[in-house]
Design a protein around this motif. Sequence first.
Motif, PDB file in Angstrom:
ATOM      1  N   ILE A   1       0.841  -1.206   0.000  1.00 41.78           N
ATOM      2  CA  ILE A   1       0.000   0.000   0.000  1.00 41.78           C
ATOM      3  C   ILE A   1       0.872   1.249   0.000  1.00 41.78           C
ATOM      4  CG2 ILE A   1      -1.622   1.354   1.395  1.00 41.78           C
ATOM      5  CD1 ILE A   1      -2.868  -1.322   2.264  1.00 41.78           C
ATOM      6  N   ILE A   2       1.883   1.274   0.872  1.00 40.80           N
ATOM      7  CA  ILE A   2       2.781   2.439   0.954  1.00 40.80           C
ATOM      8  C   ILE A   2       3.490   2.665  -0.378  1.00 40.80           C
ATOM      9  CG2 ILE A   2       4.896   3.324   2.042  1.00 40.80           C
ATOM     10  CD1 ILE A   2       3.946   1.819   4.609  1.00 40.80           C
ATOM     11  N   LYS A   3       3.997   1.587  -0.979  1.00 34.59           N
ATOM     12  CA  LYS A   3       4.692   1.683  -2.264  1.00 34.59           C
ATOM     13  C   LYS A   3       3.757   2.229  -3.342  1.00 34.59           C
ATOM     14  CE  LYS A   3       7.299  -1.039  -5.631  1.00 34.59           C
ATOM     15  NZ  LYS A   3       7.699  -2.397  -6.059  1.00 34.59           N
ATOM     16  N   TYR A   4       2.524   1.734  -3.365  1.00 32.81           N
ATOM     17  CA  TYR A   4       1.546   2.178  -4.365  1.00 32.81           C
ATOM     18  C   TYR A   4       1.242   3.668  -4.218  1.00 32.81           C
ATOM     19  CZ  TYR A   4      -2.976   3.031  -6.521  1.00 32.81           C
ATOM     20  OH  TYR A   4      -3.982   3.570  -7.272  1.00 32.81           O
ATOM     21  N   VAL A   5       1.025   4.102  -2.980  1.00 32.66           N
ATOM     22  CA  VAL A   5       0.698   5.510  -2.739  1.00 32.66           C
ATOM     23  C   VAL A   5       1.845   6.415  -3.182  1.00 32.66           C
ATOM     24  CG1 VAL A   5       0.289   7.234  -0.931  1.00 32.66           C
ATOM     25  CG2 VAL A   5      -0.917   5.039  -0.864  1.00 32.66           C
ATOM     26  N   ASN A   6       3.088   6.038  -2.830  1.00 34.23           N
ATOM     27  CA  ASN A   6       4.250   6.854  -3.198  1.00 34.23           C
ATOM     28  C   ASN A   6       4.445   6.916  -4.709  1.00 34.23           C
ATOM     29  OD1 ASN A   6       4.838   7.457  -0.547  1.00 34.23           O
ATOM     30  ND2 ASN A   6       6.260   5.753  -0.291  1.00 34.23           N
ATOM     31  N   GLU A   7       4.272   5.780  -5.382  1.00 38.01           N
ATOM     32  CA  GLU A   7       4.427   5.748  -6.843  1.00 38.01           C
ATOM     33  C   GLU A   7       3.334   6.561  -7.518  1.00 38.01           C
ATOM     34  OE1 GLU A   7       4.543   1.620  -7.814  1.00 38.01           O
ATOM     35  OE2 GLU A   7       6.698   1.419  -7.389  1.00 38.01           O
ATOM     36  N   ASN A   8       2.120   6.500  -6.969  1.00 43.94           N
ATOM     37  CA  ASN A   8       1.004   7.249  -7.542  1.00 43.94           C
ATOM     38  C   ASN A   8       1.268   8.751  -7.449  1.00 43.94           C
ATOM     39  OD1 ASN A   8      -1.795   8.653  -7.253  1.00 43.94           O
ATOM     40  ND2 ASN A   8      -2.243   6.669  -8.186  1.00 43.94           N
ATOM     41  N   LYS A   9       1.752   9.193  -6.284  1.00 42.86           N
ATOM     42  CA  LYS A   9       2.053  10.615  -6.099  1.00 42.86           C
ATOM     43  C   LYS A   9       3.179  11.057  -7.031  1.00 42.86           C
ATOM     44  CE  LYS A   9       2.441  12.351  -2.002  1.00 42.86           C
ATOM     45  NZ  LYS A   9       2.931  12.488  -0.617  1.00 42.86           N
TER      46      LYS A   9
END
Length: 950
Positions: A154-162
């Motif tokens: 989840i953390i990785k996804y959020v950072n990549e999305n931003k």
Amino acid sequence: MKLEIQIDKNKNKIFAPLLDKWIKYSAEEELKQKFICRLKNTYGYSLNQLGQDVKIKKRYEADIAIWRSELDKKNNYIPSIVIAVECKAEHIKIKESDYSIGYNFASSINANFFIAVNLKETKVFHIKSEVAAKKVEKLTEIPKAEILVDNNSIIKYVNENKKFTRDEFSRLLTRSHNIIRNNDKLSPEAAFDEISKILFMKIMYERSSTREMIFSRDKFKADEINYEEIIRPSLKKDAPHLDLDYMQYLFNETKKAFATDDLFELKDIIKIKRNSFEMIVEELEVFNLSDTSDDVKGIAFEQFLGKTFRGELGQFFTPRTIVDFMIEILDPQEGEVVCDPCCGSGGFLISAFEFMRDKIDIEINDEIKSLKQKYFNDNFDKLSLKEQEVISKSVQEKIEEINQEFDINNEKSRYHKLSHYSIYGTDANARMARTAKMNMIMHGDGHGGVHHNDGLLNVNGIFDGRFDVILTNPPFGSRVEKSLKVTEVDLPSNTKLEKYKAKYPNYIEKVIEPLREWTNYIDKKDKSKGKPILDLFEVGKWSTSTEVLFIERSLNLLKPGGRMGIVLPEGILNSANLENTRNYYEGKAKILFLVSLPQDVFVSSGAAVKTSLVFLRKFSVKETENYNKICEFTENRVNNKYKKEIELLNKKLKLDKLLSAADKKSIREELKSIKLRIQLEVKSLVQKEFDYEIPISDIQKAGITTTGAKGDNQLPELIEKYLANSRKEKITKSIQDSSFQLFRYKNLANWSVSHLLSNTFDYNEDFNLVRIGDFLSRNKTRIEIQDNVLYKRVTIRLYNKGVKLRNTAYGKDIGTKKQYLISKDQFLISKIDARNGAFGIATEEVDKAIITADFIAYNIDTTKIDPLFLVLITSTQQFLDFAQSSSSGTTGRQRIDEKKFLDVKIPLPKLSRQKEILGKYREILRQKEIIIAKEKNAKEDFEQEIFKSI
């Protein structure tokens, strides 16, 4: 198998697979079922991990809920995603009021995501556990099923999305820039100005509470029709001077909206073609700037700035890694006032603003977290639904009250105070001052304290003694001419005067009265009006360099005890010509930290100069008093020491009429030498008495390459070492390398880290470090070579083999007629061969010999050092390494820098201890002589024995 929506129009029913039954049809239910199909078919969710019309915690019904797994759903765990579906007209976008209740609930139960859906759009929010509920984080895409597997995913996804959102926005800005370059042929700087205008037109449009649309090309054209049919005809009739096409009209409205911010000139217009304007509006319409988070648009805008101004205006940009490092070291606190008098694009101000804002966020988050833990505990679930609703409502009201601190328009809020009363800056370049304001607005505001003004002069809220923290990177290589004066142009308008007089109680005293005095100043010599800016600064009598002046300017701006960080070129730190200025600053502030940066840090900004970071803390009132007392006492003590010697020389100079011109010159030089000696002794004693610890660092990797790309970075580790030392944690010798060492002020020769490190010996800490210039004074006995006189000439042998007689020669055979006369027991060095150990003591053999200017002779103060101790220490490998590093010039003609030689500090025990150490050495020498004598005798005995036997 693909999930299809099923509708029975005859029975007015729709099938709900999650409920496994047909239910009454409605437009909202159709939207809900379509979204469920989308979750399964596009995002890979199993129906077994989805739920419809789910009651959570007995107090909220989610239209759709998603669990991490089927097992989590069976165990009735909290869902990972909460979804609210609302059916409105197709053209209406989702507003905050539409999702706030659902989002706040999802946040209160610690779900991972909240999704709001209507006919027009889908908004995805990541629920940040570390930031308060009001600080929403929008994402561009719904997470797929595999993302929910664990927290790391989840953390990785959020950072990549931003990152994707940021990079995409930056690419759009670059494409917009290219449109202007290709269509309108403007310079990069002019193209940036035009894009800025369009961005602020877009911000104005999308901020408006009366509009619900993004500023798009289609919307622009639709509004233009209305303008041409209704508004423009009346303008033509009633105000012909305002009769403009819609593009210019809208820009005028934007100028009005931002009139108090000084972003645009009054007569400024859109200077690109209509086609270019529409193309850029279309490029940017995928983003709603009022809806895009500050960190996304702010960083994207900053990246775009860096690309745009890398050439001509590159000097206005300090790499972000350096900016962030300096902020971390100075650690500005909420309520402190920060200023950058050379703010450029606003990098330091933005970073300081974000740093303090993040601290506020953390504190508010902790407050809300404590509130939730207090009320939403194990006992909460045991309460009745009515009791839960009462508590939930009360908690929500308290959270909303706390969240008022985020409202920048609420004058009592922490965000408002931070934005309006904590951040200040000036820049002499009008474009950069405007750019800094725009940059700050993109990052979340704080732009109101930024002004277009000469950073060396007070303006509005920027005046002496007001700031807690100064961060700046002054212009390098510029000079302030004596002809540059304070004029009436530097006085504020009456409107601004009234505005700032109301805002700052001491504004008239601190800003207006000094400016008026300097404006009306009349030069006594040429009767010209206006005080030279150079004369406003104490260091102005020593240097006209902007870097030097801005150090004093920054110290003046600070409150007592205030902190500053400044980027300076290496030449300012070690130049012998600027020793007086460094002494002046050392009498005003303590050095907190010296950091040498890699040569290539500013290459990507168009500058190849070697730089360092200097951190200072202005003396408190008590420290100023203490320092001045030490100086006064020391000056009296040293002056008394030389008083009689000076009086005798002055008396001789005044009364002895038989003195030749050469003798008078020699006496004057001797007086000058004594004056210098007094100055050096006073400085050394003051440093010893006012001693404190100074961390220094030589960094090889600062997180940026010569192309501006991200590189290896030692700065985060350096922050940890510095903070550990600040907390008085023990810094072991193993930690102290070139990247972090602790230096003593009493041993400080200048501010250059490379010089301090190369001039620092690994010595026994029982001994004090003493500057060589404190016990050596230069021999200045000149001699004019006469043709018929026989002279002795010397050579200094390499590798510490001593001073020897080279030859004797008559004056007529000596080419250089002006030389120096040396005496026995003086210390001699060869400028050219010092790097190879050409040092030594003059013996009886060379007494009254002559030397050229390529040699230097010094008198030794034997009350401080034994000559043999000096010979031995200059023969050590460490000293030879120093001599090598302090020599420069063409191959074969490298001369030692005498200033560096005299400034280097050597470990020097007390004279009694020196004699102890030398006693051992002399005993060994005596034994060596005995052994050599015995060896000689043995050889003679051997020779006699052999020849006798033959």
